[in-house]
Structure formats: C-alpha cells, structure tokens
Design an enzyme around this catalytic site. Sequence first.
Site, PDB file in Angstrom:
ATOM      1  N   ASN A 105      -5.234  -1.467  12.795  1.00  0.00           N
ATOM      2  CA  ASN A 105      -5.780  -1.218  14.119  1.00  0.00           C
ATOM      3  C   ASN A 105      -6.560  -2.431  14.611  1.00  0.00           C
ATOM      4  O   ASN A 105      -7.072  -3.218  13.822  1.00  0.00           O
ATOM      5  CB  ASN A 105      -6.688   0.011  14.078  1.00  0.00           C
ATOM      6  CG  ASN A 105      -5.919   1.271  13.734  1.00  0.00           C
ATOM      7  OD1 ASN A 105      -4.923   1.589  14.379  1.00  0.00           O
ATOM      8  ND2 ASN A 105      -6.366   1.994  12.715  1.00  0.00           N
ATOM      9  N   GLY A 110       0.825  -1.203   0.000  1.00  0.00           N
ATOM     10  CA  GLY A 110       0.000   0.000   0.000  1.00  0.00           C
ATOM     11  C   GLY A 110       0.858   1.252   0.000  1.00  0.00           C
ATOM     12  O   GLY A 110       1.937   1.285   0.611  1.00  0.00           O
ATOM     13  N   ALA A 111       0.382   2.292  -0.686  1.00  0.00           N
ATOM     14  CA  ALA A 111       1.103   3.569  -0.714  1.00  0.00           C
ATOM     15  C   ALA A 111       0.127   4.706  -0.470  1.00  0.00           C
ATOM     16  O   ALA A 111       0.199   5.769  -1.074  1.00  0.00           O
ATOM     17  CB  ALA A 111       1.820   3.756  -2.053  1.00  0.00           C
ATOM     18  N   GLY A 112      -0.817   4.455   0.454  1.00  0.00           N
ATOM     19  CA  GLY A 112      -1.745   5.502   0.863  1.00  0.00           C
ATOM     20  C   GLY A 112      -1.106   6.385   1.912  1.00  0.00           C
ATOM     21  O   GLY A 112       0.122   6.528   1.970  1.00  0.00           O
ATOM     22  N   LYS A 145      -3.795   1.555  21.686  1.00  0.00           N
ATOM     23  CA  LYS A 145      -4.225   2.274  20.487  1.00  0.00           C
ATOM     24  C   LYS A 145      -5.670   1.926  20.148  1.00  0.00           C
ATOM     25  O   LYS A 145      -6.459   2.797  19.741  1.00  0.00           O
ATOM     26  CB  LYS A 145      -3.295   1.910  19.316  1.00  0.00           C
ATOM     27  CG  LYS A 145      -3.768   2.375  17.927  1.00  0.00           C
ATOM     28  CD  LYS A 145      -3.657   3.860  17.725  1.00  0.00           C
ATOM     29  CE  LYS A 145      -4.141   4.305  16.346  1.00  0.00           C
ATOM     30  NZ  LYS A 145      -3.342   3.801  15.227  1.00  0.00           N
ATOM     31  N   GLU A 160     -14.106   0.575   8.819  1.00  0.00           N
ATOM     32  CA  GLU A 160     -13.523  -0.455   9.678  1.00  0.00           C
ATOM     33  C   GLU A 160     -14.337  -0.651  10.955  1.00  0.00           C
ATOM     34  O   GLU A 160     -13.835  -1.137  11.958  1.00  0.00           O
ATOM     35  CB  GLU A 160     -12.088  -0.082  10.039  1.00  0.00           C
ATOM     36  CG  GLU A 160     -11.124  -0.080   8.871  1.00  0.00           C
ATOM     37  CD  GLU A 160      -9.688   0.131   9.311  1.00  0.00           C
ATOM     38  OE1 GLU A 160      -8.882  -0.785   9.140  1.00  0.00           O
ATOM     39  OE2 GLU A 160      -9.402   1.224   9.837  1.00  0.00           O
TER      40      GLU A 160
END
Length: 312
Positions: free
Chosen positions: A105, A7-9, A188, A271
């Site tokens: 997450n 991923g390159a978000g 988190k 999510e």
Amino acid sequence: MRILIVGAGGIGGYYGGRLLEAGRDVTFLVRPARAEKMRTTGLSIESASGAARLSTTPVVTAAELKTAGTFDLVVLTCKSYDLPVAVADCGSAVGPGTVVLPLLNGMRQLDALDARFGAEAVLGGVCMISTRLEDGGRIVHLSDFHRLTFGARSPEQTEAVRAVAAEFQGARFETIVAPDVALAMWEKWIFLATLAGTTCLMRAAIGDVVRAGGTSCIADMFGECRAIADAHDRSPSPAFAELALGRLTGPNDSTLIASMLSDLERGGPTEAEHILGDLLARGEARGLKAPTLKAALVAIRAQAERAARTKR
C-alpha cells in the site's frame, strides 16, 4: 512463467495459492519455520469463492533461493516495514528479464524498488482483499472481493503486463489491468489511510464510529486525504470517491477495521509511517494541512511510545 511469491501470509498465500490451484508454476519465498510447516501441511484457503486444499506447495527460504535461478515474475506481498529484508532476500531471483510486481500500500515502496531493480522492471500494483492467516497456517478470505489491479508504469512495460495478465487469467481472483495504475494505487491509498486513520484513532470499527456520531469525522479525514491526491494530480474518479465514502460512512453495522488496528492492539509494528506518515508529508510539502490525519498518526505514534516505555 516462473512465479515467485515473496511471502505466504494472507495476501501472498491467497493469490499465490489461487495461481497454484490454476496450475501455474508458483514458488513461495518464506522464512524457515513457515517453509517447514508448508512442506508438511501444504496450503489451504477458506473462501466463499471456493475452498482450496493444496497439498504440494513449492517453497524456498532465502538461503535456498540463491541456487534456484531467476524467475519471470516476482510478486512482493510483504508489509512495508519488512520490505528491506524482502528485497534483500529475493534479489537473486531477479534477472535481466524479470518483472517485479509489488502489492504494497502507498507509493513509497516504488522508490526503493526502482533503486534496487531499475524502474523498467517494476510494475505498479495494488490489491483489494480482506484475509486472515490463522495460527495453523490456513488462509481465511473474509470478504466477497479479491481484486488484483496492476499495470505498466511506462509504455515499455506494456508487453510484460500482457504476459502477466495472460498468466493470471483463469485463476480464481479478479484481475484488472489498469490504464493508469498510479491512479489506482493512489485511490487505494486514500481509502486505506482514511480507514486506518479512523479505526486506529477511534479504536473501533467503522460501524461503531458511525453509530457514535462520527460520520463527519470520517468524511473530514477522507477529504484531507483526497486533497493531498488532488495536489499531486491524482484526483480519484467521482465513482471511486462515492463508493469509498459510502463504504466508510454508510453502514452503521459495519465491522470493517484496518489491519493496522489489529497490529496496534497486539503491540506489533505497523505501517503507520508508510501509509499515514508518507501521505501527510506529501501533503505538507504542497502546503496542505490535514489535522485529522495528523491526529491519527500522532495517536499511533503515542501508543507505540507508551508500549516501548512499559517494556523497559
């Protein structure tokens, strides 16, 4: 060390870009359209910690990855709802000595990754950062923190963690090797579930909720999430609880929202089940009730049902 960033978000692009900027051997696994754009324009990062302009960004698509060999480190930065596809796409990059570092997450992703790659290959990890991927492909760092926390889930992973930490050293982000990475992930999770649950339920930023008299509502949701962690022997440290609750209830001018709210407002997938639903289910399995958390989850589900109905 050969590093594959899946991923390159906003997340993968930022951390992968910082590693590439530091001279590390980084390749991004992206979809064909993103690959074409990155091959043409490279990768750019706007940040108070320093801008980066990377004209050469090695990228591969899933089809191309099949002939690229294996990597030493695979970093997963996708959303939870994209995890099955991401795992299938990067499978050929994982060999006998590969370490997988997920930056998702919650906790449920570990079960899927352990089943696919073996628990011995999968580290624990979590990041604290706020970024935005703009339409042109530029990554904008929106906060003054860019922390990446990771660690071993078993003693056998200690040497692998040291090797990854050495590779991350010198890159322009904060790296923390956690002695108890599962606790860091739970902390988190508690913070994010409260933030996402509150902002999605109220359809407002944290400061808006505080000004509207909703401080106690935020505190109630945080307390419910914390109780679930307590029931799983993952009680957050007092320092973390104080910091998190202060950030969530203190500033009445805070524009902080969860990315889940942005996803919800534009009608995309969220999510919610992975972050709120899984946490709620784990609490109910221990006999706990979390009415505020449940209300937030139901509100998100109801909005998704309404959006689906209006599209028919």
